[in-house]
Design an enzyme around this catalytic site. Structure first.
Site, PDB file in Angstrom:
ATOM      1  N   TYR A  86       0.795  -1.271   0.075  1.00  0.00           N
ATOM      2  CA  TYR A  86       0.276  -0.402  -0.055  1.00  0.00           C
ATOM      3  C   TYR A  86       0.736   1.423  -0.618  1.00  0.00           C
ATOM      4  CZ  TYR A  86      -4.312  -1.826   0.484  1.00  0.00           C
ATOM      5  OH  TYR A  86      -5.583  -2.202   0.278  1.00  0.00           O
ATOM      6  N   ASP A 144       9.513  -0.172 -10.422  1.00  0.00           N
ATOM      7  CA  ASP A 144       9.785   0.251 -11.861  1.00  0.00           C
ATOM      8  C   ASP A 144      10.534  -0.499 -12.353  1.00  0.00           C
ATOM      9  OD1 ASP A 144       8.351   2.591 -11.437  1.00  0.00           O
ATOM     10  OD2 ASP A 144       9.942   4.240 -10.879  1.00  0.00           O
ATOM     11  N   THR A 168       3.814  27.631 -17.823  1.00  0.00           N
ATOM     12  CA  THR A 168       4.940  26.894 -18.022  1.00  0.00           C
ATOM     13  C   THR A 168       5.868  27.461 -16.650  1.00  0.00           C
ATOM     14  OG1 THR A 168       5.294  28.701 -18.596  1.00  0.00           O
ATOM     15  CG2 THR A 168       4.703  27.020 -20.362  1.00  0.00           C
ATOM     16  N   CYS A 228       1.267 -18.395  -5.964  1.00  0.00           N
ATOM     17  CA  CYS A 228       2.477 -18.095  -4.189  1.00  0.00           C
ATOM     18  C   CYS A 228       1.030 -18.241  -3.731  1.00  0.00           C
ATOM     19  CB  CYS A 228       3.207 -16.748  -4.394  1.00  0.00           C
ATOM     20  SG  CYS A 228       4.412 -17.331  -3.109  1.00  0.00           S
ATOM     21  N   ARG A 236       8.458 -17.929   1.741  1.00  0.00           N
ATOM     22  CA  ARG A 236       9.005 -18.362   2.869  1.00  0.00           C
ATOM     23  C   ARG A 236       7.980 -19.406   3.423  1.00  0.00           C
ATOM     24  NH1 ARG A 236      10.578 -14.147   5.957  1.00  0.00           N
ATOM     25  NH2 ARG A 236       9.227 -12.571   4.839  1.00  0.00           N
ATOM     26  N   HIS A 264       6.690 -16.568  -9.260  1.00  0.00           N
ATOM     27  CA  HIS A 264       5.598 -15.594  -9.523  1.00  0.00           C
ATOM     28  C   HIS A 264       5.969 -15.099 -11.177  1.00  0.00           C
ATOM     29  CE1 HIS A 264       4.333 -13.884  -5.635  1.00  0.00           C
ATOM     30  NE2 HIS A 264       5.493 -14.738  -5.272  1.00  0.00           N
ATOM     31  N   GLU A 270       4.783 -14.048 -13.629  1.00  0.00           N
ATOM     32  CA  GLU A 270       4.023 -12.289 -13.497  1.00  0.00           C
ATOM     33  C   GLU A 270       4.929 -11.999 -13.915  1.00  0.00           C
ATOM     34  OE1 GLU A 270       3.182 -13.539 -10.398  1.00  0.00           O
ATOM     35  OE2 GLU A 270       3.358 -12.238  -9.270  1.00  0.00           O
TER      36      GLU A 270
HETATM   37  N1  GLN Z   1       3.321 -16.076   2.470  1.00  0.00           N
HETATM   38  C1  GLN Z   1       3.411 -16.786   1.500  1.00  0.00           C
HETATM   39  C2  GLN Z   1       4.716 -17.487   1.676  1.00  0.00           C
HETATM   40  O1  GLN Z   1       5.360 -16.395   2.493  1.00  0.00           O
HETATM   41  C3  GLN Z   1       3.500 -16.302  -0.049  1.00  0.00           C
HETATM   42  C4  GLN Z   1       4.051 -15.577  -0.216  1.00  0.00           C
HETATM   43  C5  GLN Z   1       3.304 -14.706  -2.097  1.00  0.00           C
HETATM   44  O2  GLN Z   1       2.280 -14.470  -2.285  1.00  0.00           O
HETATM   45  N2  GLN Z   1       4.334 -14.270  -2.795  1.00  0.00           N
HETATM   46  O3  GLN Z   1       4.878 -18.201   1.703  1.00  0.00           O
END
Ligand code: GLN
Length: 524
Positions: free
Chosen positions: A35, A52, A168, A362, A451, A496, A498
């Site tokens: 956030y 970025d 400007t 994840c 984790r 991930h 993405e």
């Molecule tokens: N909280 C979960 C973990 O640490 C998933 C982490 C995540 O979705 N990036 O394993």
């Protein structure tokens, strides 16, 4: 801006790398709330970086590295460590030269194989925090020499609707501030809502000591994918080469940008994807996910409407059916903490039972395992140790794993910052699995940031419930992918994907997921 300029320079055949300087004091954004700062972008080499860098990577296609993002916090951490070791041999350690030297070193690090390095400084000219970065850039420009470095300043030209006028002055003031720090910009990129008339352009040029052609209007584009083409039309890349004294009148090859803007702006189909998550109030919290879904749509020339759904809403059955029924596919993204988890599990149950395409990423994959454990395998109180002590830790803390640097170990008392299983790790996919056909490969490498992991003590019972482990770490110890062969599209991944999707190279999982959503849209 940096990402679009990188794309334009690449289109002229140059090798580029983009770097981001973040003046805040966190060592990296890894422990910052999404956030506060949007998503944390993870590189192949395991750095937790500013979002970025994801944008740079998607536009340039160049994989970002740890050495492409630095914060004041990291610079100070390194300097203080050196000071404690005695490396400064008794010298007084100061912002100039010690901090500025570190910044300059960082800017030019690992750049032998490059034609251009683009360094973006976060924040606004005049911020106290960014002063050492500005000073370092000033020195660097002096050391490199005139045609080896240029400075581009992004300014705002606001439109005052009541007066019907573009102003400007803010640009003039910010350039004055910048020149007072010893940096004369070569090019001004002026963000404006309305076209910049010639006389205003000339005024800015005269007041700011910049050539008129180098005052480049940057109007809001139709989409981010249209920005490189727009900047090119306004002459940005020409002006950059001119400022470097580079003679190059060859037209850049922008064909891939024409192709993706055409795919994006002229779709032939449309799907609606429900993303059931926790940080749905701020889109930057899921930036790469949003982009990867759009890329998946580009692969099918399909518009992707994303409905960001707050998982907490789904604690009641009534809301869930009315909100999820119109979705052509459901995705549960990554995340941390217990809040909203019951809503995520309920959405996954809905997708499983109704044969709606489901993608778990994840934490989303971990929730798919809890859903299967509780509702199919009969492990009533299945949970994850992330949410507190449990009798059935179907998801547990990873305590040991093999990384490129050797065995990594963790326990409950480890620090939170930088201690997850981070970065690219390989996985082996089962023969004949759904994911192997999606990737058209058996060996893959994807980026991680977690984790916890699925507890292999429960593997057999989960598989009896129809949830197959179709991808594992090469040594067979860590589960990477689960899928349901009896479902049209049900895949959960511990990594991930993405983070590696690019507009001109959509990630296979996202392309396939959007394909499945398209099929589903024809059924309903
Ligand atoms: N909280 C979960 C973990 O640490 C998933 C982490 C995540 O979705 N990036 O394993």
């Amino acid at each position: 801006m940096a990402a679009s300029l990188a794309a334009l320079l690449q289109a002229r055949g140059y090798r580029v790398r983009i770097r981001k300087f973040d003046p805040y004091l966190n060592v990296d954004p890894g422990t910052m709330s999404p956030y506060q700062h949007g998503e944390v972008y993870v590189t192949d080499d395991g750095a937790e970086t500013d979002l970025d860098l994801g944008h740079y990577e998607r536009f340039s296609g160049v994989s970002a590295r740890q050495s492409d993002n630095v914060t004041s916090g990291r610079i100070y951490q390194d300097i203080i460590a050196k000071e404690r070791r005695g490396d400064y041999l008794g010298a007084t350690v100061q912002v100039i030269p010690h901090v500025t030297d570190e910044i300059k070193k960082f800017a030019l690090d690992k750049s032998d194989d490059l034609d251009f390095i683009l360094c973006e400084i976060g924040g606004t000219v005049g911020d106290i925090e960014s002063l050492p970065f500005m000073e370092a850039i000033r020195q660097l420009r002096n050391e490199l020499g005139r045609d080896q470095s240029i400075s581009i300043h992004v300014t705002l030209v606001p439109y005052v609707a009541a007066a019907g006028e573009l102003k400007t002055k803010p640009t003039q003031h910010s350039v004055r501030e910048l020149t007072s720090l010893g940096i004369q910009p070569d090019i001004l990129l002026c963000r404006c809502e309305h076209n910049l008339p010639e006389n205003e352009r000339a005024k800015i040029a005269a007041f700011c000591n910049v050539r008129k052609e180098a005052v480049i209007p940057a109007l809001d584009a139709e989409s981010i994918y249209a920005v490189p083409l727009q900047y090119h039309a306004e002459g940005l890349d020409d002006q950059v080469l001119h400022a470097f004294n580079i003679d190059n009148n060859k037209e850049p090859d922008l064909s891939r940008w024409y192709d993706i803007t055409d795919r994006y702006h002229n779709p032939e189909g449309e799907v609606t994807i429900g993303v059931v998550g926790k940080y749905v109030g701020l889109q930057d919290a899921y930036k790469s996910l949003h982009e990867a879904l759009v890329h998946g749509g580009m692969a099918h020339r399909t518009r992707v409407n994303i409905k960001w759904l707050d998982a907490e809403m789904f604690e009641s059955e009534k809301d869930l059916v009315s909100k999820l029924e119109p979705m052509h596919a459901i995705l549960v993204p990554g995340g941390f903490g217990e809040r909203g988890s019951e809503g995520k599990i309920a959405s996954i149950k809905f997708a499983r039972e109704r044969n709606i395409p489901f993608f778990g990423i994840c934490l989303g994959m971990q929730m798919a395992c809890l859903e299967g454990a509780r509702n199919v395998s009969g492990i009533d109180n299945a949970s994850t140790s992330e949410f507190g002590p449990t009798d059935n830790p179907v998801i547990g803390l990873i305590t040991e794993w093999q990384s490129k640097d050797g065995i990594e170990t963790r326990d409950d008392d480890s620090d939170l910052g930088g201690t997850m299983r981070l970065g690219a790790y390989p996985a082996k996919l089962n023969d004949n699995s759904h994911v192997a056909s999606v990737y058209e490969a058996q060996d893959i490498e994807e980026r991680h940031r977690h984790r916890f992991e699925v507890n292999m003590a429960y593997k057999e019972r989960l598989e009896q419930g129809g949830l197959i482990f179709s991808g594992m770490s090469p040594d067979g110890s860590l589960p990477e992918i689960v899928e349901r062969p009896d479902h049209p599209w049900f895949i959960g991944v511990q990594f991930h994907p993405e983070l590696k999707s690019r507009p001109f190279d959509p990630h296979p999982l996202f392309a396939s997921f959007i394909g499945a959503a398209l099929k589903q849209s024809r059924l309903v």
